[in-house]
Design a protein around this motif. Sequence first.
Motif, PDB file in Angstrom:
ATOM      1  N   ALA A 107       0.897  -1.069  -0.019  1.00  0.00           N
ATOM      2  CA  ALA A 107      -0.108  -0.126   0.037  1.00  0.00           C
ATOM      3  C   ALA A 107       0.972   1.169  -0.074  1.00  0.00           C
ATOM      4  N   LEU A 108       2.066   1.115   0.774  1.00  0.00           N
ATOM      5  CA  LEU A 108       2.862   2.231   0.802  1.00  0.00           C
ATOM      6  C   LEU A 108       3.333   2.631  -0.562  1.00  0.00           C
ATOM      7  N   ALA A 109       3.781   1.525  -1.437  1.00  0.00           N
ATOM      8  CA  ALA A 109       4.456   1.846  -2.704  1.00  0.00           C
ATOM      9  C   ALA A 109       3.352   2.334  -3.718  1.00  0.00           C
ATOM     10  N   LEU A 110       1.980   1.984  -3.498  1.00  0.00           N
ATOM     11  CA  LEU A 110       1.052   2.263  -4.291  1.00  0.00           C
ATOM     12  C   LEU A 110       0.808   3.757  -4.165  1.00  0.00           C
ATOM     13  N   GLU A 111       0.691   4.142  -2.938  1.00  0.00           N
ATOM     14  CA  GLU A 111       0.453   5.279  -2.675  1.00  0.00           C
ATOM     15  C   GLU A 111       1.627   6.419  -2.821  1.00  0.00           C
ATOM     16  N   ALA A 112       2.807   6.110  -2.643  1.00  0.00           N
ATOM     17  CA  ALA A 112       4.091   6.897  -3.089  1.00  0.00           C
ATOM     18  C   ALA A 112       3.876   6.872  -4.639  1.00  0.00           C
ATOM     19  N   ALA A 113       3.525   5.805  -5.406  1.00  0.00           N
ATOM     20  CA  ALA A 113       3.575   6.162  -7.085  1.00  0.00           C
ATOM     21  C   ALA A 113       2.274   7.075  -7.164  1.00  0.00           C
ATOM     22  N   ARG A 114       1.364   6.822  -6.502  1.00  0.00           N
ATOM     23  CA  ARG A 114       0.373   7.840  -7.085  1.00  0.00           C
ATOM     24  C   ARG A 114       0.678   9.313  -6.726  1.00  0.00           C
ATOM     25  N   ARG A 115       1.360   9.574  -5.321  1.00  0.00           N
ATOM     26  CA  ARG A 115       1.814  10.831  -5.137  1.00  0.00           C
ATOM     27  C   ARG A 115       2.904  11.489  -6.260  1.00  0.00           C
ATOM     28  N   LEU A 116       3.359  10.394  -6.314  1.00  0.00           N
ATOM     29  CA  LEU A 116       4.521  11.064  -7.548  1.00  0.00           C
ATOM     30  C   LEU A 116       3.976  11.046  -9.059  1.00  0.00           C
ATOM     31  N   GLU A 117       2.567  10.937  -9.112  1.00  0.00           N
ATOM     32  CA  GLU A 117       2.080  10.792 -10.334  1.00  0.00           C
ATOM     33  C   GLU A 117       2.480   9.789 -11.403  1.00  0.00           C
ATOM     34  N   TYR A 118       2.950   8.569 -10.840  1.00  0.00           N
ATOM     35  CA  TYR A 118       3.639   7.555 -11.475  1.00  0.00           C
ATOM     36  C   TYR A 118       2.683   6.335 -11.640  1.00  0.00           C
ATOM     37  N   PRO A 119       2.696   5.814 -12.971  1.00  0.00           N
ATOM     38  CA  PRO A 119       1.739   4.725 -12.928  1.00  0.00           C
ATOM     39  C   PRO A 119       2.291   3.322 -12.294  1.00  0.00           C
ATOM     40  N   ALA A 120       1.252   2.499 -11.542  1.00  0.00           N
ATOM     41  CA  ALA A 120       1.838   1.459 -10.831  1.00  0.00           C
ATOM     42  C   ALA A 120       0.642   0.546 -10.838  1.00  0.00           C
ATOM     43  N   TYR A 121       1.273  -0.790 -10.804  1.00  0.00           N
ATOM     44  CA  TYR A 121       0.068  -1.969 -10.703  1.00  0.00           C
ATOM     45  C   TYR A 121       0.675  -3.060  -9.955  1.00  0.00           C
ATOM     46  N   THR A 122      -0.371  -3.875  -9.442  1.00  0.00           N
ATOM     47  CA  THR A 122       0.135  -5.291  -8.744  1.00  0.00           C
ATOM     48  C   THR A 122       0.182  -6.450  -9.850  1.00  0.00           C
ATOM     49  N   VAL A 123       1.184  -7.373  -9.470  1.00  0.00           N
ATOM     50  CA  VAL A 123       1.275  -8.281 -10.285  1.00  0.00           C
ATOM     51  C   VAL A 123       1.492  -9.599  -9.492  1.00  0.00           C
ATOM     52  N   ALA A 124       0.797 -10.627  -9.754  1.00  0.00           N
ATOM     53  CA  ALA A 124       1.177 -11.941  -9.110  1.00  0.00           C
ATOM     54  C   ALA A 124       1.161 -13.181 -10.176  1.00  0.00           C
ATOM     55  N   LYS A 125       1.271 -14.262  -9.502  1.00  0.00           N
ATOM     56  CA  LYS A 125       1.550 -15.455 -10.346  1.00  0.00           C
ATOM     57  C   LYS A 125       0.157 -15.728 -11.269  1.00  0.00           C
TER      58      LYS A 125
END
Length: 164
Positions: free
Chosen positions: A16-34
């Motif tokens: 969640a911290l990484a997703l929020e940091a990306a949002r604040r940086l206006e940098y696209p982010a996504y989660t990925v799993a198997k």
Amino acid sequence: MLAILLLPEFSELEAALALEAARRLEYPAYTVAKGRKGTPALAGSVWTPTYAFPAAPPPKALLIPGARRPDRMAQDPAYLAFLQEIWEGVEAVFLGFNAHLFLAEAGRLPTRVVAPGEVAQALTKQGYQVADGSFHREAKVYTTLGGLSLLKALEDWAQKAIEL
């Protein structure tokens, strides 16, 4: 794009911290799993990843939150294939509180790292050098103490403060 790799029983806080940091940086982010089915987290929640390995777009950076027994996932051919596929294209890899063990088992952890307590002890026994600090960058890999030190590592990479 920042990809957040959800290992089974991952740290929701770090993801969640990484997703929020990306949002604040206006940098696209996504989660990925198997797979696209729900991935259980350490505190009991279940997250549905944005992408499964075959469908994930190539990331510019990868963040691996800490997880329960992360080294075991590096023995799974699907995780190794995903890592192999994206490795050359990523410019930064961020490791949560014990994700070092995943990258060590996969044979991609640099020799000098920053790691918390028990993780540092385990890595020292394997021949890694443990440095002081909250994070350390070696080539493209940012090792951290986990938690909020991931935020500091992301700030270093982005060269911009992240206000939460």
